[in-house]
Enzyme design. Structure first.
Site, mmCIF file in Angstrom:
data_model
loop_
_atom_site.group_PDB
_atom_site.id
_atom_site.type_symbol
_atom_site.label_atom_id
_atom_site.label_comp_id
_atom_site.label_asym_id
_atom_site.label_seq_id
_atom_site.Cartn_x
_atom_site.Cartn_y
_atom_site.Cartn_z
ATOM 1 N N HIS A 62 43.781 37.116 27.254
ATOM 2 C CA HIS A 62 42.527 37.066 28.012
ATOM 3 C C HIS A 62 41.350 37.716 27.294
ATOM 4 O O HIS A 62 40.228 37.656 27.791
ATOM 5 C CB HIS A 62 42.696 37.733 29.379
ATOM 6 C CG HIS A 62 42.756 39.234 29.292
ATOM 7 N ND1 HIS A 62 43.884 39.893 28.891
ATOM 8 C CD2 HIS A 62 41.823 40.171 29.509
ATOM 9 C CE1 HIS A 62 43.641 41.199 28.891
ATOM 10 N NE2 HIS A 62 42.401 41.397 29.257
HETATM 11 C C1 UD1 Z 1 38.533 42.901 32.592
HETATM 12 C C2 UD1 Z 1 38.392 44.127 31.685
HETATM 13 C C3 UD1 Z 1 39.507 44.124 30.653
HETATM 14 C C4 UD1 Z 1 40.854 44.003 31.306
HETATM 15 C C5 UD1 Z 1 40.864 42.750 32.175
HETATM 16 C C6 UD1 Z 1 42.181 42.541 32.863
HETATM 17 C C7 UD1 Z 1 36.090 44.864 31.275
HETATM 18 C C8 UD1 Z 1 35.034 44.974 30.262
HETATM 19 N N1 UD1 Z 1 37.141 44.105 30.959
HETATM 20 O O1 UD1 Z 1 38.322 41.760 31.784
HETATM 21 O O2 UD1 Z 1 39.454 45.340 29.942
HETATM 22 O O3 UD1 Z 1 41.852 43.929 30.324
HETATM 23 O O4 UD1 Z 1 39.833 42.889 33.153
HETATM 24 O O5 UD1 Z 1 42.163 41.373 33.585
HETATM 25 O O6 UD1 Z 1 35.974 45.451 32.318
HETATM 26 N N2 UD1 Z 1 37.660 36.176 37.320
HETATM 27 C C9 UD1 Z 1 38.075 35.492 38.426
HETATM 28 N N3 UD1 Z 1 38.706 36.203 39.411
HETATM 29 C C10 UD1 Z 1 38.934 37.539 39.316
HETATM 30 C C11 UD1 Z 1 38.505 38.198 38.155
HETATM 31 C C12 UD1 Z 1 37.872 37.510 37.165
HETATM 32 O O7 UD1 Z 1 37.892 34.291 38.575
HETATM 33 O O8 UD1 Z 1 39.516 38.115 40.249
HETATM 34 C C13 UD1 Z 1 37.011 35.397 36.250
HETATM 35 C C14 UD1 Z 1 35.520 35.318 36.408
HETATM 36 O O9 UD1 Z 1 35.127 34.052 35.954
HETATM 37 C C15 UD1 Z 1 35.012 36.350 35.455
HETATM 38 C C16 UD1 Z 1 36.048 36.295 34.348
HETATM 39 O O10 UD1 Z 1 37.276 35.986 35.009
HETATM 40 O O11 UD1 Z 1 33.730 36.099 35.010
HETATM 41 C C17 UD1 Z 1 36.197 37.575 33.609
HETATM 42 O O12 UD1 Z 1 36.372 38.670 34.483
HETATM 43 P P1 UD1 Z 1 35.771 40.135 34.129
HETATM 44 O O13 UD1 Z 1 36.074 41.091 35.206
HETATM 45 O O14 UD1 Z 1 34.371 40.007 33.702
HETATM 46 O O15 UD1 Z 1 36.540 40.528 32.831
HETATM 47 P P2 UD1 Z 1 38.052 40.334 32.427
HETATM 48 O O16 UD1 Z 1 38.091 39.347 31.327
HETATM 49 O O17 UD1 Z 1 38.931 40.115 33.598
#
Ligand code: UD1
Length: 431
Positions: A246
């Site tokens: 991811h």
């Molecule tokens: C975040 C953390 C990362 C961790 C990861 C675990 C930061 C900078 N990064 O990254 O360190 O390893 O979580 O998962 O804080 N999304 C959904 N549903 C959710 C969550 C996310 O659809 O419940 C999608 C959204 O499109 C979002 C994307 O995933 O924009 C990324 O989510 P985000 O929280 O920005 O960062 P992660 O890549 O999950």
């Protein structure tokens, strides 16, 4: 509970890897309060002079049921007292939104101490707010405790590295999981008295839930148990690999992601690869038109009638799993291929070979004593590291203090600090 002082601790969680780090601390607070309530005042130890009111804040950085609610259920975390409902966005937008909403919660609740865990945007945002808030005209604010302090990848291209560095320099109490963390913090000039080597609360969770995970139905649901038509090992479980990916640096660019998938081709040709897919990665697979690399299981995993040997050399994509099911899959995997930080630690503790698809790691102990190897992100690097891990039997050890008691140690330090703070306040009043 006469003569017992009640102190308010606020704990912040936001994203999936926070939940297993915070759960043991919440449980340790509950156990501490039970002990205080049950101990007669004559026999009370110093630590038992304090009881805690725990306020749990969920920022909502992760919001899907599979990324959040399932973990609260699996890890038996109580419902958050405050939910900020922030959701996704760019780094700046997400961090800013958490800060705005968290400031209101902090002003309302005025905790004596704030605990932030790990390295996600929620960790940084809430620490930053707490470091600048004033509860009153004297400028009083909470102590800030950072759990999992001192880890460094020395790669500032990783958003998490920025979050770690800033949070560590805002914190008053730095709880370190491995000895590299102590060295890193000293090198950055953090004073020794702030640094506490306590072990790893993520491993507290792993040890607490390992037995339950062994009873998870996930292996049968995926067709990996005896009688499912696959060649079985002595344990009656078919050999399989487990994959998670991811990191933005791995999945956000087409070429990088493609390289990784090519690096996994060989493994996929003889071993089912189970891939619980993160929402970010799922979106990227669609954007890049990579569906052809995957066999997709529609609907809930446990409705599966298909054994993974029917995936024709393609990676078997499933929805994200909860904590218990994932732990079960990790423990029985022949090899785990990942770019996650926490999984490097969990596989080390379980003695399962891990191939980390990154150029660096902030968790060097998993390579020095554990089962982890760094593969880099090239196709050949991943192919070679996977071969090496499947062939070699390494004697791995569990790192120092990863013994299930880290949350207890953290609470001991916190009790001590809050008692000292109380004594200083009393001294000021009596002056
Ligand atoms: C975040 C953390 C990362 C961790 C990861 C675990 C930061 C900078 N990064 O990254 O360190 O390893 O979580 O998962 O804080 N999304 C959904 N549903 C959710 C969550 C996310 O659809 O419940 C999608 C959204 O499109 C979002 C994307 O995933 O924009 C990324 O989510 P985000 O929280 O920005 O960062 P992660 O890549 O999950």
């Amino acid at each position: 509970m006469e003569s017992v002082k009640t102190k308010k601790i606020m704990i912040v969680v936001g994203a999936r890897p926070n939940f297993m780090k915070a759960a043991p601390i919440i449980a340790a607070i509950r156990d501490h309060n039970d002990r205080v309530a049950g101990s007669p005042s004559r026999t009370r130890s110093n630590q038992a002079q304090i009881a805690f009111q725990c306020v749990l804040v969920h920022t909502g950085q992760h919001y899907d049921a599979a990324m959040s609610d399932q973990f609260f259920a699996d890890l038996r975390i109580p419902k958050p007292d405050v939910h900020l409902g922030v959701g996704g966005g760019s780094h700046a937008a997400q961090t800013a939104e958490i800060m705005k909403r968290f400031e209101e919660a902090l002003e309302r609740e005025k905790p004596d101490l704030l605990i932030v865990v790990g390295d996600v945007n929620s960790t940084l945002a809430c620490a930053l707010v707490a470091a600048k808030i004033s509860y009153d005209t004297s400028g009083s604010r909470p102590l800030i405790a950072h759990v999992e302090a001192g880890l460094r990848s020395f790669d500032r291209g990783m958003p998490e590295e920025i979050n770690r560095i800033v949070t560590d320099h805002l914190a008053n109490l730095l709880f370190v999981t491995e000895e590299s963390g102590i060295r890193n913090l000293r090198q950055e000039g953090v004073e020794d008295h702030k640094i506490h080597f306590v072990g790893n609360t993520m491993i507290d969770s792993l040890l607490a839930f390992k037995d339950q995970a062994r009873r998870s139905p996930i292996l049968s649901a995926l067709g990996l148990r005896a009688g499912d038509g696959l060649s079985e090992s002595d344990s009656g479980i078919a050999p399989y690999a487990l994959l998670t990916l991811h990191r933005p640096s791995n999945v956000d660019e087409r070429e990088s992601f493609l390289n990784i998938l090519e690096g996994l081709n060989e493994l996929a040709s003889f071993c089912p690869i189970i891939f619980p897919v993160h929402p970010r990665t799922r979106n990227k697979i669609a954007d890049f038109g990579f569906e052809g690399f995957f066999h997709r299981q529609e609907g809930a995993v446990n409705s599966s009638k298909r054994a993974p040997n029917e995936t024709n050399g393609r990676i078997w994509l499933i929805d994200p799993l909860g904590y218990i099911d994932f732990l079960c899959l990790m423990e029985h995997a022949a090899v785990v291929v990942t770019d996650s930080g926490g999984i490097q630690e969990e596989t080390t503790c379980l003695g399962v070979p891990c191939v980390t698809v990154r150029e660096n790691t902030e968790r060097p102990v998993t390579i020095e004593v554990g089962t982890n190897v760094l593969a880099g992100t090239s196709a050949s690097g991943i192919r070679n590291a996977t071969r090496q891990q499947l062939e070699s039997k390494r004697d791995a050890a569990v790192p120092k203090a990863w013994d299930g008691k880290s949350a207890e140690r953290i609470l001991d330090v916190i009790c001590g600090e809050l008692l000292k703070q109380e004594e200083r306040l009393l001294a000021l009043v009596s002056e």
